[in-house]
Design a protein around this motif. Structure first.
Motif: not given
Length: 462
Positions: A11, A13, A49, A52, A141, A143, A145, A169, A171, A262, A265
Motif C-alpha cells: 500500500v 500513499g 493509506a 487501507a 494499492l 491510497a 489522500y 484510489d 483523491h 479504503d 480498494a
C-alpha cells in the motif's frame, strides 16, 4: 480472502491518524444551539493509506507493506504504535507534520470534524526498500489522500515499474494515476469532478451518466479500467468500451460508511493479488465493503484485535445486534437448511422479520445438512445459500453453524424471538428451553402448505 502464497501486497500513499472522541449529549449550551458532549472516550486508529493497509492485513494471510511518508512528530509516533505488528512499515522521510483528523461523535453521529497538520508533505529520498517492495509486490494499492505523495517523481517511477497489478484510489487534490494502472476506483463525486474538467457533463447520477464518465476517465488517464463506487448502489466497472458491469451492493442496516472506500480498494487489490480478473475483483470489493460498513466501518476498528469482516462471521452480526438493542429494538432469529429456497421459506422469513427490528438467519453447514438430510444433500453450498438469503430485503444477516441443532449459535446470539415455520403449533419447540435462559420467546409461524425442498427434489426426479 485466502492470500495463500505469492508476494506481499503493498500500500502506497498518505498515512493519517484518525481520532474519534465519542460521548453523549443530552442538552444544548445556553449561549448557542449546539450540543454539550460529555463523558468523552478517545479512540485512535490508522487513517488514509494506513487504514487501507490494516484492513488489507486483517483480510489476508499475505504480508502487507505500507510505504508512506512519516514526519518526526507525536502524531507519527502514535501512528507507528497502531501499525506495529499489523503491517510492515517502510517510512519515507518527510516534512510537513502528520495529518490528524478528529471526529466528535455522539453515538453513531458525527457532530464536527477537526483537522490538524500540514495539508501537504515534502518527501525525502525514497528508500531502496520501498522501490523493491513496490516492484516485487503481488499487487499494489495506491491510497491517495492529496498530500503530495503520488506527485513525487520517485514514487511515480516506482509505481510505473511495478510488476503486479496496481489499484489506484484517487483523491480530488491528488495526482493522476500512472498509465500502467490496472484499476482506478473513484467515488461518484470524484468521477464527476474529473470528467467535468475534461469536458464530460457532470449532470445526473443515472447509470448512463456514470458510465459515460468512467469511459472518459479511462481515455483521460490511459488506465485499464475504472470502477466508480456508488455507495449503497454498489459499483460500475468500465473498460472504456462495451457495456459496463454493474455490481449491486447488499443493503446494509445502519453501519458507519467511514473507511468504506479504503476497504473497497483494499479488497480489490487483494483479489487481484490472488489472481482474480478485474470484474471478479470489483465484485469481491463490493461485497467486502458492504460487510465492512455493516460491522461498524472504520469507527469499529479495535487496536487490540485483528479480524476480517465476513459474511458468516459473528463479529459483524454482533455489531448489528448491538445497534438494534441500543435503540430498544427486538432481535429475531430463525433457522434451517434453506436448501433450494422456495416460496414457503420466503413467506416464513418475511413473517419472521415482521416480529422485530432485525432478522438473523442461522443456516446449517454443509456437513450438518448431510448428517440431517443424507449424503445427497445439500444441493447448494452454505456459501451460496447464505448469498441467496442475504439478497432478500427482509434478511439482515446470515450465520452458518456446524452443529446438528442451533442451540449453541442461539446461546451466542441470544435473540429476543426465535421463529420457526411449520406444523409446531401447541408443541414445545426444541429451542424453547434455550431461549428461556435469557427471557427469549420461541414462536411458531404459519407455513405455506405444499412447499418443501424434499418435495421439490422428489418432483424433479419424476
Amino acid at each position: 480472502m485466502s492470500g495463500a502464497g505469492g508476494g506481499a501486497v503493498v500500500v502506497v500513499g498518505d498515512a493519517l491518524l484518525d481520532v474519534d472522541l465519542v460521548g453523549s449529549a443530552s442538552r444544548l449550551t445556553p449561549d448557542a444551539p449546539v450540543p454539550v458532549v460529555e463523558d468523552l472516550e478517545t479512540r485512535e486508529r490508522p487513517g488514509g493509506a494506513a487504514l487501507a493497509a490494516v484492513v488489507a492485513a486483517q483480510a489476508t494471510g499475505r504480508e502487507v507493506v505500507l510505504v508512506a511518508p512519516l514526519a518526526d512528530d507525536e502524531g507519527a509516533t502514535r501512528l507507528r504504535a497502531l501499525l506495529a505488528g499489523r503491517v510492515r512499515l517502510v517510512a519515507v522521510p518527510a516534512t510537513g507534520g502528520t495529518a490528524v483528523k478528529q471526529r466528535v461523535r455522539v453515538g453513531d453521529h458525527s457532530v464536527v470534524r477537526l483537522d490538524s497538520g500540514s495539508a501537504t508533505v515534502t518527501l525525502g529520498e525514497l528508500p531502496a526498500g520501498a522501490t523493491a517492495a513496490i516492484r516485487d509486490a503481488a499487487a499494489v494499492l495506491v491510497a491517495d489522500y492529496g498530500r503530495g505523495t503520488t506527485s513525487d517523481p520517485a514514487v511515480r517511477a516506482a509505481l510505473a515499474g511495478a510488476r503486479g497489478p496496481v489499484v489506484w484510489d484517487p483523491h480530488p487534490r491528488g495526482a493522476d494515476p500512472v498509465p500502467s494502472v490496472r484499476l482506478v476506483t473513484p467515488n461518484a463525486s470524484e468521477a464527476a469532478r474529473v470528467a467535468a474538467a475534461g469536458g464530460v457533463p457532470a449532470e445526473g447520477d443515472g447509470l448512463a451518466a456514470v458510465g459515460a464518465r468512467a469511459e472518459a476517465l479511462i481515455r483521460h488517464w490511459g488506465v485499464g479500467a475504472v470502477a466508480v463506487t456508488l455507495g449503497a448502489r454498489g459499483a460500475l466497472l468500465s473498460y472504456g468500451e462495451g457495456a459496463p458491469m454493474v455490481v449491486p451492493a447488499v443493503p446494509v442496516t445502519g453501519g458507519d460508511p467511514c473507511g468504506a472506500g479504503d476497504s473497497f480498494a483494499a479488497a480489490a487489490a487483494l483479489a487481484l493479488a490472488d489472481g482474480a480478473v478485474t470484474g471478479e475483483a470489483v465484485a469481491a470489493a463490493v461485497a467486502f465493503a458492504g460487510r465492512f460498513v455493516a460491522a461498524g466501518g472504520a469507527s469499529a476498528w479495535d487496536a487490540s484485535t485483528v479480524r476480517e469482516p465476513d459474511v458468516a462471521a459473528e463479529d459483524g452480526v454482533s455489531s448489528l445486534l448491538a445497534r438494534v438493542r441500543a435503540s430498544g429494538g427486538t432481535v429475531v432469529a430463525t433457522g434451517g437448511c434453506f436448501d433450494l429456497l422456495h416460496a414457503g421459506h420466503v413467506a416464513t422469513l418475511r413473517a419472521a422479520r415482521g416480529l422485530g427490528d432485525c432478522l438473523v438467519v442461522c443456516i446449517n453447514s454443509d456437513d450438518s445438512v448431510r448428517r440431517l438430510k443424507g449424503p445427497s444433500r445439500p444441493l447448494v453450498t452454505a456459501a451460496d445459500r447464505a448469498r441467496v438469503l442475504e439478497a432478500l430485503e427482509f434478511v439482515d444477516a446470515v450465520v452458518v453453524f456446524g452443529e446438528d441443532t442451533p442451540a449453541e449459535v442461539l446461546d451466542r446470539l441470544r435473540p429476543d424471538v426465535w421463529a420457526k415455520g411449520g406444523d409446531y403449533a401447541g408443541a414445545d419447540l426444541p429451542e424453547a428451553a434455550v431461549l428461556r435462559q435469557w427471557g427469549g420467546q420461541a414462536v411458531v409461524l404459519p407455513y405455506l402448505d405444499g412447499h418443501s425442498t424434499t418435495a421439490l427434489v422428489e418432483r424433479s426426479r419424476v
